[in-house]
Design a protein around this motif. Structure first.
Motif, PDB file in Angstrom:
ATOM      1  N   MET A   1      -6.577 -36.012 -15.858  1.00 31.27           N
ATOM      2  CA  MET A   1      -7.691 -35.775 -16.752  1.00 31.27           C
ATOM      3  C   MET A   1      -7.254 -34.770 -17.828  1.00 31.27           C
ATOM      4  O   MET A   1      -6.783 -33.695 -17.524  1.00 31.27           O
ATOM      5  CB  MET A   1      -8.870 -35.247 -15.949  1.00 31.27           C
ATOM      6  N   THR A   2      -7.390 -35.135 -19.064  1.00 35.55           N
ATOM      7  CA  THR A   2      -7.014 -34.248 -20.158  1.00 35.55           C
ATOM      8  C   THR A   2      -8.258 -33.706 -20.837  1.00 35.55           C
ATOM      9  O   THR A   2      -9.326 -34.307 -20.809  1.00 35.55           O
ATOM     10  CB  THR A   2      -6.165 -34.994 -21.194  1.00 35.55           C
ATOM     11  N   ASN A   3      -8.085 -32.571 -21.442  1.00 36.11           N
ATOM     12  CA  ASN A   3      -9.182 -31.926 -22.153  1.00 36.11           C
ATOM     13  C   ASN A   3      -8.851 -31.937 -23.642  1.00 36.11           C
ATOM     14  O   ASN A   3      -8.041 -31.139 -24.106  1.00 36.11           O
ATOM     15  CB  ASN A   3      -9.360 -30.494 -21.637  1.00 36.11           C
ATOM     16  N   PRO A   4      -9.455 -32.839 -24.421  1.00 38.13           N
ATOM     17  CA  PRO A   4      -9.100 -32.965 -25.849  1.00 38.13           C
ATOM     18  C   PRO A   4      -9.762 -31.901 -26.719  1.00 38.13           C
ATOM     19  O   PRO A   4     -10.633 -32.197 -27.528  1.00 38.13           O
ATOM     20  CB  PRO A   4      -9.590 -34.359 -26.205  1.00 38.13           C
ATOM     21  N   GLN A   5      -9.370 -30.657 -26.543  1.00 38.88           N
ATOM     22  CA  GLN A   5      -9.911 -29.589 -27.380  1.00 38.88           C
ATOM     23  C   GLN A   5      -9.060 -29.448 -28.629  1.00 38.88           C
ATOM     24  O   GLN A   5      -7.848 -29.660 -28.604  1.00 38.88           O
ATOM     25  CB  GLN A   5      -9.916 -28.263 -26.636  1.00 38.88           C
ATOM     26  N   SER A   6      -9.710 -29.073 -29.698  1.00 38.75           N
ATOM     27  CA  SER A   6      -8.968 -28.810 -30.919  1.00 38.75           C
ATOM     28  C   SER A   6      -8.300 -27.442 -30.796  1.00 38.75           C
ATOM     29  O   SER A   6      -8.773 -26.574 -30.070  1.00 38.75           O
ATOM     30  CB  SER A   6      -9.895 -28.849 -32.121  1.00 38.75           C
ATOM     31  N   PRO A   7      -7.195 -27.224 -31.498  1.00 36.89           N
ATOM     32  CA  PRO A   7      -6.521 -25.932 -31.416  1.00 36.89           C
ATOM     33  C   PRO A   7      -7.368 -24.830 -32.036  1.00 36.89           C
ATOM     34  O   PRO A   7      -8.241 -25.080 -32.869  1.00 36.89           O
ATOM     35  CB  PRO A   7      -5.226 -26.139 -32.202  1.00 36.89           C
ATOM     36  N   PHE A   8      -7.104 -23.599 -31.608  1.00 36.36           N
ATOM     37  CA  PHE A   8      -7.855 -22.447 -32.119  1.00 36.36           C
ATOM     38  C   PHE A   8      -7.665 -22.313 -33.627  1.00 36.36           C
ATOM     39  O   PHE A   8      -8.613 -22.088 -34.364  1.00 36.36           O
ATOM     40  CB  PHE A   8      -7.410 -21.180 -31.393  1.00 36.36           C
ATOM     41  N   LEU A   9      -6.428 -22.441 -34.089  1.00 36.50           N
ATOM     42  CA  LEU A   9      -6.121 -22.393 -35.516  1.00 36.50           C
ATOM     43  C   LEU A   9      -5.274 -23.606 -35.872  1.00 36.50           C
ATOM     44  O   LEU A   9      -4.361 -23.969 -35.145  1.00 36.50           O
ATOM     45  CB  LEU A   9      -5.330 -21.124 -35.868  1.00 36.50           C
ATOM     46  N   THR A  10      -5.559 -24.196 -36.999  1.00 37.29           N
ATOM     47  CA  THR A  10      -4.751 -25.324 -37.448  1.00 37.29           C
ATOM     48  C   THR A  10      -3.460 -24.805 -38.090  1.00 37.29           C
ATOM     49  O   THR A  10      -3.348 -23.618 -38.417  1.00 37.29           O
ATOM     50  CB  THR A  10      -5.517 -26.177 -38.474  1.00 37.29           C
ATOM     51  N   VAL A  11      -2.511 -25.686 -38.278  1.00 41.38           N
ATOM     52  CA  VAL A  11      -1.249 -25.303 -38.914  1.00 41.38           C
ATOM     53  C   VAL A  11      -1.498 -24.808 -40.336  1.00 41.38           C
ATOM     54  O   VAL A  11      -0.920 -23.817 -40.777  1.00 41.38           O
ATOM     55  CB  VAL A  11      -0.264 -26.497 -38.915  1.00 41.38           C
ATOM     56  N   HIS A  12      -2.392 -25.454 -41.035  1.00 36.95           N
ATOM     57  CA  HIS A  12      -2.708 -25.056 -42.405  1.00 36.95           C
ATOM     58  C   HIS A  12      -3.270 -23.637 -42.437  1.00 36.95           C
ATOM     59  O   HIS A  12      -2.872 -22.817 -43.273  1.00 36.95           O
ATOM     60  CB  HIS A  12      -3.710 -26.045 -43.009  1.00 36.95           C
ATOM     61  N   THR A  13      -4.180 -23.309 -41.525  1.00 35.81           N
ATOM     62  CA  THR A  13      -4.774 -21.979 -41.484  1.00 35.81           C
ATOM     63  C   THR A  13      -3.726 -20.922 -41.172  1.00 35.81           C
ATOM     64  O   THR A  13      -3.708 -19.852 -41.784  1.00 35.81           O
ATOM     65  CB  THR A  13      -5.892 -21.939 -40.425  1.00 35.81           C
ATOM     66  N   VAL A  14      -2.849 -21.215 -40.238  1.00 42.19           N
ATOM     67  CA  VAL A  14      -1.800 -20.261 -39.885  1.00 42.19           C
ATOM     68  C   VAL A  14      -0.881 -20.005 -41.071  1.00 42.19           C
ATOM     69  O   VAL A  14      -0.517 -18.858 -41.349  1.00 42.19           O
ATOM     70  CB  VAL A  14      -1.001 -20.772 -38.669  1.00 42.19           C
TER      71      VAL A  14
END
Length: 56
Positions: A1-14
């Motif tokens: 079972m996977t948990n499809p959460q979005s990352p805390f910060l996107t690459v663009h934001t970083v």
């Protein structure tokens, strides 16, 4: 079972935050706004093509 959460910060934001941090460091090292602007513009000109390929 996977948990499809979005990352805390996107690459663009970083990348935007890192660019802001480098701009602040450039200001502190140059000691003047024109010097920091020159450092920032030359760094951005070199890094934008590379970062664009990393984001897309």
């Amino acid at each position: 079972m996977t948990n499809p959460q979005s990352p805390f910060l996107t690459v663009h934001t970083v990348l935007v935050l890192l660019t802001a941090a480098f701009g602040a460091l450039a200001y502190w090292s140059a000691g003047s706004v024109p010097g920091a602007a020159l450092i920032g513009l030359s760094t951005a000109g070199v890094s934008i093509p590379v970062l664009r390929t990393l984001i897309h």
